[in-house]
Design a protein around this motif. Structure first.
Motif, PDB file in Angstrom:
ATOM      1  N   ALA A 189       0.844  -1.202   0.000  1.00 60.75           N
ATOM      2  CA  ALA A 189       0.000   0.000   0.000  1.00 60.75           C
ATOM      3  C   ALA A 189       0.875   1.247   0.000  1.00 60.75           C
ATOM      4  O   ALA A 189       2.078   1.194   0.243  1.00 60.75           O
ATOM      5  N   VAL A 190       0.247   2.392  -0.258  1.00 66.03           N
ATOM      6  CA  VAL A 190       0.957   3.666  -0.192  1.00 66.03           C
ATOM      7  C   VAL A 190       1.406   3.918   1.244  1.00 66.03           C
ATOM      8  O   VAL A 190       0.636   3.696   2.191  1.00 66.03           O
ATOM      9  N   CYS A 191       2.657   4.385   1.415  1.00 73.39           N
ATOM     10  CA  CYS A 191       3.037   4.953   2.710  1.00 73.39           C
ATOM     11  C   CYS A 191       3.507   6.377   2.477  1.00 73.39           C
ATOM     12  O   CYS A 191       3.793   6.775   1.345  1.00 73.39           O
ATOM     13  N   PHE A 192       3.547   7.140   3.557  1.00 74.87           N
ATOM     14  CA  PHE A 192       3.710   8.579   3.433  1.00 74.87           C
ATOM     15  C   PHE A 192       5.014   9.061   4.044  1.00 74.87           C
ATOM     16  O   PHE A 192       5.386   8.637   5.146  1.00 74.87           O
ATOM     17  N   GLY A 193       5.689   9.962   3.323  1.00 76.29           N
ATOM     18  CA  GLY A 193       6.888  10.594   3.850  1.00 76.29           C
ATOM     19  C   GLY A 193       6.588  12.031   4.227  1.00 76.29           C
ATOM     20  O   GLY A 193       6.008  12.783   3.429  1.00 76.29           O
ATOM     21  N   LEU A 194       6.951  12.416   5.456  1.00 75.12           N
ATOM     22  CA  LEU A 194       6.660  13.759   5.968  1.00 75.12           C
ATOM     23  C   LEU A 194       7.523  14.020   7.203  1.00 75.12           C
ATOM     24  O   LEU A 194       8.128  13.091   7.742  1.00 75.12           O
ATOM     25  N   PRO A 195       7.596  15.260   7.681  1.00 75.42           N
ATOM     26  CA  PRO A 195       8.436  15.542   8.854  1.00 75.42           C
ATOM     27  C   PRO A 195       7.858  14.913  10.133  1.00 75.42           C
ATOM     28  O   PRO A 195       6.629  14.846  10.303  1.00 75.42           O
ATOM     29  N   LEU A 196       8.766  14.490  11.026  1.00 81.29           N
ATOM     30  CA  LEU A 196       8.335  13.936  12.314  1.00 81.29           C
ATOM     31  C   LEU A 196       7.369  14.883  13.025  1.00 81.29           C
ATOM     32  O   LEU A 196       6.396  14.458  13.638  1.00 81.29           O
ATOM     33  N   ARG A 197       7.663  16.170  12.930  1.00 79.60           N
ATOM     34  CA  ARG A 197       6.840  17.154  13.634  1.00 79.60           C
ATOM     35  C   ARG A 197       5.385  17.138  13.160  1.00 79.60           C
ATOM     36  O   ARG A 197       4.451  17.326  13.942  1.00 79.60           O
TER      37      ARG A 197
END
Lengths: 333, 333
Positions: A189-197
């Motif tokens: 499935a799709v997973c998401f990359g983004l800042p920890l914050r």
């Protein structure tokens, strides 16, 4: 920059060192505490599951197919493939009229070593519902069926299911759709990359949200912590003893996200090298430091979790050779 | 300070990062190249095995018990518990008149997943000779029997076997006995803590030593690389294609040591977080940079090792999601 380490020891000497980045924020997005780089971009992996499950509830699919707290807990789970996990998944598939073969998640050795060994001993074939993500996938199929979308390719970027989830993730994290990295997770499935914050912000908001769907998912995870992970695992044991004090969800490659609703806080951490053994002691150390800072304002029971605070390491004769231990502190802002 | 990283990628994005410390030295101990902290104190783990086997040969035990190149290769091995490994170990025990139960190493799931799965499927009990260190332990027992020392506790610090090995390790590494950390390895035997640079020195010396015992151990490892590790593993494949160009031995928790005799160099590296998946690509990147520096002076065949240079990572459906790749350079001094 404040630092949080997990040290692996052998006979009293430090053998290996793991760096951990942490963001703790309140529901307004203000950074309350951090270690390492709280703005670090990372894959959210399975810690995104509550947000991937929100459309299932918000759009009415869960009600339509009669999903109760057990099914909602499993939709947020990275489960250990224990019999109960496979049974609840089978029920979700049956309710939506989907064959198990429609699940896009591939099988893998169960996260529970006991379950994995037993399956090998018995020669039991590992079908897709054995995947630790099978509840999430069954929920995605239910969402597709509910909306009348085709189920083929439901796991891939661009499919209406993933577009709907992308909207939800953008909403809670405060990251614009176009800025969210879409990658392929271990379960396809799709997973998401983004800042920890931003992950931490989503948990802070989710923990105190008055939205009915958020409340139902929170309460499902707290009602059935054994369905969210499995026997002996930290998500399960922490939510079982924590009695609603902490909502916690692990992700692969050293990710952990959690909410402490009574403090209005959310947090997310990443073990920089992705070591899955280190994220449980890192989470408990972050929680300990945060709760100590707000001493008296909130009490979260955490008894009986010592084996996750400093997991022991043993040699092939069962003798203790060392442990994993947290060192260093959060910087409170 | 120069840095060498192993990046783990997912869908083209860096997900996790591993730092590697490296020391490359010549046989005089001069630092030739480095990354991270070449003076870093670390556990040598199984990369010490050739030095733990030297007393076996030097003291005459190997000859007395008729150990040939196969037995010497296995004494230096972290093997995969394949049938041939268990057979050679059984032969060593028989030659020395020791029951298998005398081996102090405990059993563990074989390093070969195929062997581990097959044992579970068949219900085969994992006895001590299945330990990846069983050849080293059988060699230690042979050393004890040869000298007429009691075999009880042969694996523990202070026993004559370990005192003899301690002398040998001090000799080759140039670290005084009293400065060598003695810890407990996964197999219950003594393991040694010392600076990476001293480990590298030992390999540089060992690679070019004219001592008969060193020559015999080197040639045994090159003659039977399949006995030093196992099917598909880097130690085995590198020494099989390298035709004497490189002598390489992996250790647990991200350790690798190697010698390039034609250049008179030794090297040792530590993946700081101990990740075992990262030490093979790190070793190959260090070798690549060292060989490039000395271009023309030596040719080490390394064809067919691409899967170790950039190991692919796959999801549960077998699709490639990313890889492990080396980034950064050594600093040559």
């Amino acid at each position: 920059m404040s630092s949080l380490l997990i040290e692996s020891t052998r006979s009293g000497h430090v053998e290996s060192v793991h760096h951990v980045s942490v963001a703790v924020v309140d529901a307004s997005g203000a950074l309350v505490a951090s270690a390492g780089d709280p703005e670090r971009q990372s894959m959210w992996r399975s810690a995104a599951k509550p947000f991937q499950s929100l459309p299932l509830v918000r759009d009415g699919a869960a009600d339509r197919y009669g999903f109760g707290t057990r099914e909602l807990a499993l939709s947020c789970a990275s489960h250990s493939s224990e019999p109960v996990h496979r049974e609840v998944c089978a029920g979700m598939l049956k309710a939506t009229g989907c064959e198990e073969s429609r699940l896009a998640c591939g099988p893998h050795p169960p996260l529970s070593q006991a379950v994995a060994d037993e399956a090998l001993r018995q020669g039991t074939p590992l079908t897709p519902r054995w995947s630790n993500c099978s509840g999430k996938h069954a929920g995605m199929l239910a969402l597709a069926k509910h909306h009348g979308w085709h189920t083929e390719g439901y796991e891939r970027a661009g499919h209406p299911v993933q577009e709907r989830i992308l909207d939800e993730v953008a909403h809670w994290t405060g990251v614009e759709r176009g800025a969210l990295v879409q990658a392929v997770d271990g379960c396809t499935a799709v997973c998401f990359g983004l800042p920890l914050r931003a992950m931490a912000l989503a948990y802070a908001r989710f923990g105190v949200s008055e939205l009915d769907a958020a409340r139902r998912l929170r309460e499902a995870m707290w009602a059935h912590p054994e369905l969210v992970a499995g026997t002996g695992r930290l998500c399960t044991e922490l939510m079982a003893v924590g009695r609603g004090g902490v909502l916690a969800k692990v992700g692969a490659e050293g990710i952990y996200s959690a909410a402490v609703p009574a403090l209005g806080l959310g947090l997310s951490l990443k073990v920089e090298d992705g070591d899955a053994r280190c994220s449980p002691p890192a989470l408990l150390e972050v929680l300990r430091q945060v709760l100590a800072r707000y001493e008296g304002r909130v009490s979260v029971p955490m008894e009986g979790l010592g084996h996750h605070v400093e997991p022991l390491q043993r040699n092939t004769r069962g003798a203790v050779t060392g442990s994993l231990r947290a060192v260093g502190g959060l910087r409170f802002t």
